[in-house]
Design a protein around this motif. Sequence first.
Motif, PDB file in Angstrom:
ATOM      1  N   SER A 124      37.274  37.209  33.462  1.00 37.36           N
ATOM      2  CA  SER A 124      36.194  37.296  34.453  1.00 37.36           C
ATOM      3  C   SER A 124      36.538  38.351  35.498  1.00 37.36           C
ATOM      4  CB  SER A 124      35.998  35.955  35.170  1.00 37.36           C
ATOM      5  OG  SER A 124      35.350  35.015  34.357  1.00 37.36           O
ATOM      6  N   ILE A 125      35.534  39.135  35.904  1.00 34.61           N
ATOM      7  CA  ILE A 125      35.730  40.055  37.009  1.00 34.61           C
ATOM      8  C   ILE A 125      35.718  39.255  38.305  1.00 34.61           C
ATOM      9  CG2 ILE A 125      33.259  40.592  37.228  1.00 34.61           C
ATOM     10  CD1 ILE A 125      34.148  43.475  37.968  1.00 34.61           C
ATOM     11  N   LEU A 126      36.628  39.554  39.206  1.00 32.17           N
ATOM     12  CA  LEU A 126      36.718  38.823  40.462  1.00 32.17           C
ATOM     13  C   LEU A 126      35.702  39.369  41.470  1.00 32.17           C
ATOM     14  CD1 LEU A 126      40.620  38.614  40.787  1.00 32.17           C
ATOM     15  CD2 LEU A 126      39.039  36.977  39.734  1.00 32.17           C
ATOM     16  N   PRO A 127      35.290  38.545  42.432  1.00 29.92           N
ATOM     17  CA  PRO A 127      34.328  39.017  43.432  1.00 29.92           C
ATOM     18  C   PRO A 127      34.794  40.289  44.133  1.00 29.92           C
ATOM     19  CG  PRO A 127      34.598  36.637  43.594  1.00 29.92           C
ATOM     20  CD  PRO A 127      35.633  37.124  42.626  1.00 29.92           C
ATOM     21  N   GLU A 128      36.088  40.409  44.358  1.00 27.06           N
ATOM     22  CA  GLU A 128      36.707  41.621  44.890  1.00 27.06           C
ATOM     23  C   GLU A 128      38.175  41.597  44.492  1.00 27.06           C
ATOM     24  OE1 GLU A 128      36.349  41.614  49.106  1.00 27.06           O
ATOM     25  OE2 GLU A 128      37.600  39.843  49.378  1.00 27.06           O
ATOM     26  N   PRO A 129      38.831  42.759  44.434  1.00 31.05           N
ATOM     27  CA  PRO A 129      40.254  42.760  44.087  1.00 31.05           C
ATOM     28  C   PRO A 129      41.063  41.932  45.083  1.00 31.05           C
ATOM     29  CG  PRO A 129      39.354  44.978  43.972  1.00 31.05           C
ATOM     30  CD  PRO A 129      38.304  44.124  44.620  1.00 31.05           C
ATOM     31  N   ILE A 130      42.106  41.275  44.578  1.00 30.60           N
ATOM     32  CA  ILE A 130      42.927  40.421  45.439  1.00 30.60           C
ATOM     33  C   ILE A 130      44.393  40.819  45.314  1.00 30.60           C
ATOM     34  CG2 ILE A 130      41.339  38.466  45.404  1.00 30.60           C
ATOM     35  CD1 ILE A 130      43.100  37.153  43.262  1.00 30.60           C
ATOM     36  N   PHE A 131      45.135  40.559  46.380  1.00 32.53           N
ATOM     37  CA  PHE A 131      46.567  40.814  46.443  1.00 32.53           C
ATOM     38  C   PHE A 131      47.287  39.540  46.044  1.00 32.53           C
ATOM     39  CE2 PHE A 131      50.435  41.069  49.348  1.00 32.53           C
ATOM     40  CZ  PHE A 131      51.098  42.031  48.605  1.00 32.53           C
ATOM     41  N   THR A 132      48.059  39.606  44.962  1.00 33.38           N
ATOM     42  CA  THR A 132      48.719  38.408  44.431  1.00 33.38           C
ATOM     43  C   THR A 132      50.204  38.705  44.227  1.00 33.38           C
ATOM     44  OG1 THR A 132      48.183  39.009  42.138  1.00 33.38           O
ATOM     45  CG2 THR A 132      46.608  37.619  43.321  1.00 33.38           C
ATOM     46  N   PRO A 133      50.983  38.735  45.288  1.00 34.34           N
ATOM     47  CA  PRO A 133      52.388  39.125  45.201  1.00 34.34           C
ATOM     48  C   PRO A 133      53.231  38.111  44.440  1.00 34.34           C
ATOM     49  CG  PRO A 133      51.896  38.217  47.360  1.00 34.34           C
ATOM     50  CD  PRO A 133      50.583  38.325  46.646  1.00 34.34           C
ATOM     51  N   SER A 134      54.427  38.557  44.080  1.00 33.14           N
ATOM     52  CA  SER A 134      55.380  37.660  43.427  1.00 33.14           C
ATOM     53  C   SER A 134      56.786  37.991  43.905  1.00 33.14           C
ATOM     54  CB  SER A 134      55.287  37.766  41.900  1.00 33.14           C
ATOM     55  OG  SER A 134      55.715  39.034  41.457  1.00 33.14           O
ATOM     56  N   THR A 135      57.711  37.114  43.575  1.00 29.24           N
ATOM     57  CA  THR A 135      59.107  37.347  43.909  1.00 29.24           C
ATOM     58  C   THR A 135      59.676  38.460  43.035  1.00 29.24           C
ATOM     59  OG1 THR A 135      59.834  35.711  42.279  1.00 29.24           O
ATOM     60  CG2 THR A 135      59.433  34.930  44.540  1.00 29.24           C
ATOM     61  N   ASP A 169      44.561  49.479  47.942  1.00 28.52           N
ATOM     62  CA  ASP A 169      44.072  50.867  47.921  1.00 28.52           C
ATOM     63  C   ASP A 169      44.460  51.555  46.616  1.00 28.52           C
ATOM     64  OD1 ASP A 169      42.944  50.636  50.430  1.00 28.52           O
ATOM     65  OD2 ASP A 169      44.561  51.697  51.475  1.00 28.52           O
ATOM     66  N   VAL A 170      45.715  51.355  46.179  1.00 25.75           N
ATOM     67  CA  VAL A 170      46.169  51.948  44.923  1.00 25.75           C
ATOM     68  C   VAL A 170      45.364  51.385  43.758  1.00 25.75           C
ATOM     69  CG1 VAL A 170      48.100  52.003  43.275  1.00 25.75           C
ATOM     70  CG2 VAL A 170      48.496  52.525  45.706  1.00 25.75           C
ATOM     71  N   TYR A 171      45.159  50.075  43.759  1.00 26.33           N
ATOM     72  CA  TYR A 171      44.382  49.470  42.665  1.00 26.33           C
ATOM     73  C   TYR A 171      42.958  50.028  42.629  1.00 26.33           C
ATOM     74  CZ  TYR A 171      41.683  46.308  39.837  1.00 26.33           C
ATOM     75  OH  TYR A 171      40.834  45.820  38.878  1.00 26.33           O
ATOM     76  N   ARG A 172      42.306  50.085  43.779  1.00 25.55           N
ATOM     77  CA  ARG A 172      40.912  50.554  43.808  1.00 25.55           C
ATOM     78  C   ARG A 172      40.800  52.003  43.349  1.00 25.55           C
ATOM     79  NH1 ARG A 172      40.724  47.351  48.911  1.00 25.55           N
ATOM     80  NH2 ARG A 172      39.466  45.475  48.479  1.00 25.55           N
ATOM     81  N   ARG A 173      41.712  52.858  43.829  1.00 29.71           N
ATOM     82  CA  ARG A 173      41.681  54.250  43.379  1.00 29.71           C
ATOM     83  C   ARG A 173      41.927  54.332  41.877  1.00 29.71           C
ATOM     84  NH1 ARG A 173      43.183  59.140  45.718  1.00 29.71           N
ATOM     85  NH2 ARG A 173      41.951  58.400  47.497  1.00 29.71           N
ATOM     86  N   GLY A 174      42.936  53.600  41.397  1.00 29.03           N
ATOM     87  CA  GLY A 174      43.228  53.618  39.975  1.00 29.03           C
ATOM     88  C   GLY A 174      42.073  53.097  39.137  1.00 29.03           C
ATOM     89  N   ALA A 175      41.469  51.998  39.582  1.00 29.92           N
ATOM     90  CA  ALA A 175      40.354  51.412  38.837  1.00 29.92           C
ATOM     91  C   ALA A 175      39.157  52.357  38.806  1.00 29.92           C
ATOM     92  CB  ALA A 175      39.956  50.073  39.460  1.00 29.92           C
ATOM     93  N   GLU A 176      38.914  53.048  39.915  1.00 23.53           N
ATOM     94  CA  GLU A 176      37.782  53.984  39.978  1.00 23.53           C
ATOM     95  C   GLU A 176      37.988  55.163  39.032  1.00 23.53           C
ATOM     96  OE1 GLU A 176      35.498  56.828  43.273  1.00 23.53           O
ATOM     97  OE2 GLU A 176      37.136  55.508  43.886  1.00 23.53           O
ATOM     98  N   LEU A 177      39.183  55.764  39.069  1.00 20.45           N
ATOM     99  CA  LEU A 177      39.447  56.903  38.194  1.00 20.45           C
ATOM    100  C   LEU A 177      39.442  56.492  36.730  1.00 20.45           C
ATOM    101  CD1 LEU A 177      42.251  58.728  40.225  1.00 20.45           C
ATOM    102  CD2 LEU A 177      39.912  59.500  39.860  1.00 20.45           C
ATOM    103  N   ALA A 178      40.032  55.323  36.430  1.00 22.21           N
ATOM    104  CA  ALA A 178      40.059  54.853  35.045  1.00 22.21           C
ATOM    105  C   ALA A 178      38.659  54.541  34.537  1.00 22.21           C
ATOM    106  CB  ALA A 178      40.954  53.621  34.927  1.00 22.21           C
ATOM    107  N   ALA A 179      37.821  53.939  35.391  1.00 21.49           N
ATOM    108  CA  ALA A 179      36.454  53.605  34.978  1.00 21.49           C
ATOM    109  C   ALA A 179      35.676  54.853  34.585  1.00 21.49           C
ATOM    110  CB  ALA A 179      35.743  52.862  36.106  1.00 21.49           C
ATOM    111  N   ASP A 180      35.919  55.965  35.276  1.00 21.95           N
ATOM    112  CA  ASP A 180      35.261  57.220  34.921  1.00 21.95           C
ATOM    113  C   ASP A 180      35.648  57.694  33.529  1.00 21.95           C
ATOM    114  OD1 ASP A 180      34.016  57.331  37.383  1.00 21.95           O
ATOM    115  OD2 ASP A 180      35.479  58.689  38.276  1.00 21.95           O
ATOM    116  N   ARG A 181      36.750  57.153  33.016  1.00 24.53           N
ATOM    117  CA  ARG A 181      37.244  57.533  31.690  1.00 24.53           C
ATOM    118  C   ARG A 181      37.070  56.398  30.681  1.00 24.53           C
ATOM    119  NH1 ARG A 181      39.359  60.029  35.862  1.00 24.53           N
ATOM    120  NH2 ARG A 181      40.336  62.083  35.662  1.00 24.53           N
ATOM    121  N   GLY A 182      36.251  55.412  31.038  1.00 23.82           N
ATOM    122  CA  GLY A 182      35.920  54.334  30.111  1.00 23.82           C
ATOM    123  C   GLY A 182      36.971  53.261  29.981  1.00 23.82           C
TER     124      GLY A 182
END
Length: 277
Positions: A124-135, A169-182
């Motif tokens: 499922s696509i999330l309502p907005e990207p979320i930060f989910t850190p780990s150890t 910010d890194v995720y959003r930029r990456g997702a945007e550029l990748a989406a342009d490439r399918g």
Amino acid sequence: MELLHSGKVRDVYTDGDDLILVASDRISVYDVMLPTPIPDKGRLLTALSLWWFEQLADLVPNHVISATEVPAEFAGRAIRCRRLDMVPVECVARGYLTGGGRTEYERTGAVSGVPLPRGLVEASILPEPIFTPSTKAPAGEHDEPITFAEVVDKVGAETAERLRQITLDVYRRGAELAADRGILVADTKIELGWAADGTLVLGDEVLTSDSSRYWPAESYQPGRTQFSYDKQYVRDWATSSGWNKQPPAPEVPADVVEATRARYVDVYERLTGERWS
């Protein structure tokens, strides 16, 4: 040069004031290194990281000094880097529900303390990207999800907020550029550290097939497992093999190795527009 650290995939050497980060062809799943390498994997990861570092340079500085001023035996799979004091948190951003995030959601209705709507399914696509850190677990142990409040406890409120903002910010930029490439970026993990001048810097690898889940947009369908351009294919094989996810890991069959390499090559070519040779 002196070997400073040998990880599951990367080896780190000291060279004067610099580090030489070398990506091997080793592959790990469930925090266990598999005995069978994936040919060209280290070169592919290095080339893709370098491409992404360029795309993200206006968002966050990175640790790259040179991709060419490295020992000849490591050419193509090594980067000369600045030394960083790494932040003791794995910074993860998710735009889709899958993997360990989905397991946690099904148990608690949240991921890393971030509550999510009811009724979400695999992918499922999330309502907005979320930060989910780990150890950052020691070698041989598993990373464990933590909440933002726990990140604050580790690094302080100001740094925690910067980690969250940079990761998203890194995720959003990456997702945007990748989406342009399918291509869909389901999630990604980055590592950040402090440079000597006090700057928070992007290190290690970024948006590679080892640190991200990539799916082809044309076949995306929530509610089922997606075709993956990343090492999820090896994870799925490992799970179906009956292996208990504890060392030692079994040998990877030749057909799985070849199919995995093909996915690494395909996503590199689709993202960068460059032919792999």
